[in-house]
Design an enzyme around this catalytic site. Structure first.
Site, PDB file in Angstrom:
ATOM      1  N   ASP A 175      12.740  18.517 -54.710  1.00 44.82           N
ATOM      2  CA  ASP A 175      13.713  18.842 -55.454  1.00 44.82           C
ATOM      3  C   ASP A 175      13.041  20.080 -57.141  1.00 44.82           C
ATOM      4  O   ASP A 175      11.918  20.582 -55.812  1.00 44.82           O
ATOM      5  CB  ASP A 175      14.255  17.857 -56.586  1.00 44.82           C
ATOM      6  CG  ASP A 175      13.015  16.823 -56.937  1.00 44.82           C
ATOM      7  OD1 ASP A 175      11.960  17.555 -56.745  1.00 44.82           O
ATOM      8  OD2 ASP A 175      13.389  16.484 -57.306  1.00 44.82           O
ATOM      9  N   ASP A 190      15.134   4.696 -63.560  1.00 47.85           N
ATOM     10  CA  ASP A 190      17.444   5.302 -63.843  1.00 47.85           C
ATOM     11  C   ASP A 190      17.830   4.392 -62.211  1.00 47.85           C
ATOM     12  O   ASP A 190      18.156   4.906 -61.678  1.00 47.85           O
ATOM     13  CB  ASP A 190      18.393   6.207 -64.077  1.00 47.85           C
ATOM     14  CG  ASP A 190      17.684   7.867 -63.302  1.00 47.85           C
ATOM     15  OD1 ASP A 190      17.011   7.868 -61.899  1.00 47.85           O
ATOM     16  OD2 ASP A 190      18.184   8.084 -63.340  1.00 47.85           O
ATOM     17  N   HIS A 217      16.173   6.720 -59.697  1.00 48.22           N
ATOM     18  CA  HIS A 217      16.679   7.703 -58.630  1.00 48.22           C
ATOM     19  C   HIS A 217      15.936   7.724 -57.598  1.00 48.22           C
ATOM     20  O   HIS A 217      14.567   7.826 -58.132  1.00 48.22           O
ATOM     21  CB  HIS A 217      17.124   9.274 -59.469  1.00 48.22           C
ATOM     22  CG  HIS A 217      16.040  10.118 -59.878  1.00 48.22           C
ATOM     23  ND1 HIS A 217      15.855  10.173 -61.106  1.00 48.22           N
ATOM     24  CD2 HIS A 217      14.709   9.431 -59.935  1.00 48.22           C
ATOM     25  CE1 HIS A 217      14.606  10.868 -61.700  1.00 48.22           C
ATOM     26  NE2 HIS A 217      13.837  10.139 -60.913  1.00 48.22           N
ATOM     27  N   GLU A 231      20.765  11.093 -59.412  1.00 50.89           N
ATOM     28  CA  GLU A 231      20.753  10.535 -60.621  1.00 50.89           C
ATOM     29  C   GLU A 231      22.215   9.580 -60.119  1.00 50.89           C
ATOM     30  O   GLU A 231      22.554   9.821 -59.597  1.00 50.89           O
ATOM     31  CB  GLU A 231      21.179  11.050 -61.741  1.00 50.89           C
ATOM     32  CG  GLU A 231      20.377  12.722 -62.447  1.00 50.89           C
ATOM     33  CD  GLU A 231      18.977  11.965 -62.689  1.00 50.89           C
ATOM     34  OE1 GLU A 231      18.813  10.301 -62.499  1.00 50.89           O
ATOM     35  OE2 GLU A 231      18.255  12.447 -63.573  1.00 50.89           O
TER      36      GLU A 231
END
Ligand code: PGA
Length: 263
Positions: free
Chosen positions: A67, A136, A138, A143
């Site tokens: 990413d 979270d 991910h 997400e």
């Protein structure tokens, strides 16, 4: 999933680097998927040591990063491209032409994402994908709520991710709100997956993605559906797992596992 619990960050990093190095030795022109963040820094340090001291050869290795932040140019000091050069690429003999990191300042993200997927395919697919996990749940910037079928695309960052990653920027306001990220579908096509995670702060999310239900609310839980995923945790991150006795037995009886399971 194979779960390997280690004593701490250093052992986690060494084990992870050893697995990557062994795969490079088995296939000199391996296609790696690489990750950024605080977690893999120790792994990259160990890979650099193996290159410098043991001659680990990156000359034919290809790599695709997961990413990149939208809006940051490849040379921006907070970009993931810059991170990768600082923490790994410039210290080993990788060919710059074999290195792919999504381009954060592209004018046409949609077209870029299509091109990125095509390059992965052209390279023959990813042999070994390294992952961290966010607070979270991910993987990459997928997400909560990301489709398990998703491909490389632009994703809006979750509030928790922005807060977690603010430590890498001067001010929280500087954290970009969007990123280009490989999708869960892209990641799941890697032949082998290696996820590393450390620290007590991630103990809850580890229990959820390893032993909880498969859910797009914790996108790392998709790895339960992969047929060759390994998770290397330190003790603190593993502290809320229920089945540690089993994981440790498998870890400590590798010779039997190799004989009967072959990995
Ligand atoms: P970290 O990030 O390694 O900096 O904790 C992991 C991630 O968000 O994937």
């Amino acid at each position: 999933m194979e779960i390997i619990i280690t004593s701490g960050y250093d052992e986690m990093s060494r084990r992870c680097a050893r697995i990557i190095a062994d795969e490079i030795k088995k296939k000199y022109d391996i296609v790696l998927g690489l990750a950024t963040g605080g977690t893999p820094i120790g792994t990259y340090k160990e890979l650099i040591r193996l290159h410098k001291e043991d001659g680990l050869d990156f000359s034919k290795v290809k790599s695709f990063n997961l990413d990149e932040y939208i809006g940051l140019s490849p040379l921006h000091k907070d970009s993931y491209n810059f991170f990768m050069w600082e923490n790994l690429f410039k210290h080993v003999n990788i060919n710059p032409g074999n290195v792919y990191v999504p381009q954060g300042d592209t004018n046409d993200p949609e077209e870029f994402c299509r091109w990125y997927e095509e390059q992965i395919k052209k390279a023959g697919g990813i042999d070994l994908q390294l992952l961290g996990i966010g607070g979270d749940g991910h993987i990459a910037f997928n997400e909560p709520g990301s489709s398990f079928a998703s491909r490389t695309r632009v994703k809006a960052l979750d509030k928790q991710t922005i807060e977690d990653n603010a430590r890498f920027f001067e001010r929280e306001e500087d954290v970009p709100r969007f990123a280009i990220t490989m999708g869960i579908g892209t990641i799941m096509e890697a032949r082998k997956i290696l996820l590393i995670v450390n620290g007590e702060k991630k103990a809850d999310v580890c229990a959820r993605f390893i032993e909880g239900p498969v859910t797009s609310q914790i996108t790392a839980s998709a790895l339960q559906l992969h047929n060759h995923a390994t998770v290397i945790l330190d003790k603190a991150a593993a502290s809320k797992l229920a089945r540690t006795e089993y994981y440790n037995w498998v870890r400590d009886n590798k010779h039997l596992v190799k004989k009967w399971i072959g990995r």
